[in-house]
Design a protein around this motif. Structure first.
Motif, short mmCIF file in Angstrom:
data_model
loop_
_atom_site.label_atom_id
_atom_site.label_comp_id
_atom_site.label_asym_id
_atom_site.label_seq_id
_atom_site.Cartn_x
_atom_site.Cartn_y
_atom_site.Cartn_z
N LEU A 9 0.83 -1.20 0.00
CA LEU A 9 0.00 0.00 0.00
C LEU A 9 0.86 1.26 0.00
O LEU A 9 0.56 2.24 -0.69
N THR A 10 1.95 1.20 0.76
CA THR A 10 2.87 2.34 0.79
C THR A 10 3.49 2.58 -0.58
O THR A 10 3.63 3.71 -1.03
N GLU A 11 3.87 1.49 -1.26
CA GLU A 11 4.44 1.61 -2.60
C GLU A 11 3.47 2.26 -3.57
O GLU A 11 3.85 3.12 -4.37
N ILE A 12 2.21 1.86 -3.50
CA ILE A 12 1.20 2.41 -4.41
C ILE A 12 1.02 3.91 -4.17
O ILE A 12 1.01 4.73 -5.10
N LEU A 13 0.88 4.29 -2.90
CA LEU A 13 0.67 5.70 -2.57
C LEU A 13 1.91 6.53 -2.86
O LEU A 13 1.80 7.68 -3.32
N LEU A 14 3.09 5.96 -2.62
CA LEU A 14 4.32 6.67 -2.94
C LEU A 14 4.44 6.88 -4.44
O LEU A 14 4.87 7.95 -4.91
N ALA A 15 4.07 5.86 -5.22
CA ALA A 15 4.12 5.99 -6.68
C ALA A 15 3.21 7.11 -7.15
O ALA A 15 3.58 7.91 -8.03
N LEU A 16 2.02 7.19 -6.60
CA LEU A 16 1.09 8.26 -6.99
C LEU A 16 1.66 9.63 -6.63
O LEU A 16 1.54 10.59 -7.41
N ALA A 17 2.27 9.73 -5.45
CA ALA A 17 2.87 11.00 -5.04
C ALA A 17 4.01 11.40 -5.97
O ALA A 17 4.11 12.55 -6.40
N PHE A 18 4.86 10.44 -6.32
CA PHE A 18 6.00 10.73 -7.20
C PHE A 18 5.55 11.05 -8.62
O PHE A 18 6.15 11.88 -9.30
N MET A 19 4.49 10.40 -9.08
CA MET A 19 3.98 10.70 -10.42
C MET A 19 3.44 12.13 -10.48
O MET A 19 3.66 12.85 -11.46
N GLN A 20 2.75 12.54 -9.44
CA GLN A 20 2.26 13.91 -9.38
C GLN A 20 3.43 14.90 -9.36
O GLN A 20 3.44 15.88 -10.13
N GLN A 21 4.42 14.66 -8.51
CA GLN A 21 5.56 15.56 -8.41
C GLN A 21 6.33 15.62 -9.72
O GLN A 21 6.76 16.69 -10.16
N SER A 22 6.52 14.46 -10.36
CA SER A 22 7.29 14.41 -11.60
C SER A 22 6.59 15.13 -12.74
O SER A 22 7.24 15.81 -13.54
N ALA A 23 5.27 14.98 -12.80
CA ALA A 23 4.51 15.62 -13.89
C ALA A 23 4.67 17.14 -13.86
O ALA A 23 4.64 17.79 -14.90
N GLU A 24 4.87 17.70 -12.66
CA GLU A 24 5.02 19.15 -12.54
C GLU A 24 6.30 19.66 -13.21
O GLU A 24 6.41 20.84 -13.53
N HIS A 25 7.28 18.78 -13.41
CA HIS A 25 8.58 19.21 -13.93
C HIS A 25 8.79 18.85 -15.41
O HIS A 25 9.83 19.21 -15.98
N LEU A 26 7.87 18.14 -16.00
CA LEU A 26 8.08 17.69 -17.39
C LEU A 26 8.11 18.84 -18.38
O LEU A 26 8.67 18.72 -19.47
N ALA A 27 7.51 19.96 -18.02
CA ALA A 27 7.53 21.13 -18.90
C ALA A 27 8.60 22.14 -18.44
O ALA A 27 8.62 23.28 -18.92
N GLY A 28 9.47 21.70 -17.53
CA GLY A 28 10.49 22.60 -16.99
C GLY A 28 11.75 22.60 -17.81
O GLY A 28 11.76 22.30 -19.01
N LEU A 29 12.87 22.93 -17.15
CA LEU A 29 14.16 22.99 -17.82
C LEU A 29 14.62 21.59 -18.23
O LEU A 29 14.17 20.58 -17.69
N ARG A 30 15.54 21.58 -19.18
CA ARG A 30 16.01 20.31 -19.74
C ARG A 30 16.62 19.40 -18.67
O ARG A 30 16.35 18.20 -18.65
N ASP A 31 17.42 19.96 -17.78
CA ASP A 31 18.05 19.12 -16.77
C ASP A 31 17.04 18.56 -15.78
O ASP A 31 17.25 17.50 -15.19
#
Length: 227
Positions: A9-31
């Motif tokens: 359950l922790t893995e599933i919730l952590l994955a959702l949290a990381f997917m949300q955080q990561s999506a915020e940066h996909l339109a950011g700087l190249r690095d």
């Protein structure tokens, strides 16, 4: 709750949290894209339980790169909680004995309790929080409210005084929830609503999923130690 179920359950919730955080940066700087693109993919693997121990190690490595990129946890508490959950979960999947796995996961649960208690303790000794002034200043002056209409709440001091004391008392009394399953479930449900309200009122959306990711460890620990 068994250890395996709580970890999953922790893995599933952590994955959702990381997917949300990561999506915020996909339109950011190249690095940033170079780091958060793979993080988003690995989070998908974690969500579906694919090569979980190795994925966790990969996410931990990316977490260190993120710290280097931003010279620390740039988003404050949510980034710190992200690393805490990730480190404890990785240790619980890689440690050689079940006893040590339990120690790692119990550490996460303990840190969650301490986090709520310290947060309340810091507020309750602050006279501005006790008077309701702190929340008034948040709504009137800070950049947090997601809508300008919400700034009108600064003109309702009695409501903000009540809200402030409700938050402080809940946080400092949170450790008492461990004494029974019913009170713990109620406390975690209340805490989840609190984080959801913060997301809606102040735009603190990162706090919602990552704090929820730590909840299974506390439910598991309560089952483990309370007879």
């Amino acid at each position: 709750m068994t250890l395996d179920l709580a970890l999953r359950l922790t893995e599933i919730l952590l994955a959702l949290a990381f997917m949300q955080q990561s999506a915020e940066h996909l339109a950011g700087l190249r690095d940033e894209q170079v780091i958060y693109g793979p993080r988003l993919i690995m989070s998908g693997f974690l969500l579906f339980g694919i090569a979980t121990p190795w994925v966790l190690l990969g996410l931990l490595g990316l977490g260190l790169l993120i710290l280097q990129r931003f010279q620390g946890p740039y988003n404050g508490g949510s980034d710190k909680m992200s690393l805490l959950v990730l480190c404890c979960l990785t240790a619980a999947r890689w440690l050689p004995s079940e006893q040590w796995q339990e120690y790692a996961f119990a550490y996460l649960a303990g840190q969650l309790v301490i986090c709520y208690f310290i947060s309340g303790q810091v507020k309750i000794v602050n006279p501005e929080w006790r008077s309701g002034r702190a929340l008034q200043d948040v709504f009137r002056f800070s950049a947090y409210p997601v809508s300008e209409d919400l700034r009108g709440l600064a003109d309702r001091p009695r409501l903000l005084w009540f809200m402030g004391w409700a938050v402080m008392l809940f946080e400092v009394l949170f450790p008492l929830a461990l004494f029974s399953r019913e009170t713990l479930v109620l406390a975690l449900f209340t805490a989840a609503l609190f984080h959801l309200a913060n997301a809606c009122l102040f735009g603190l959306n990162r706090f919602f999923w990552i704090w929820l990711a730590a909840y299974p460890s506390l439910v598991w620990l309560q089952d483990r130690v309370v007879l």
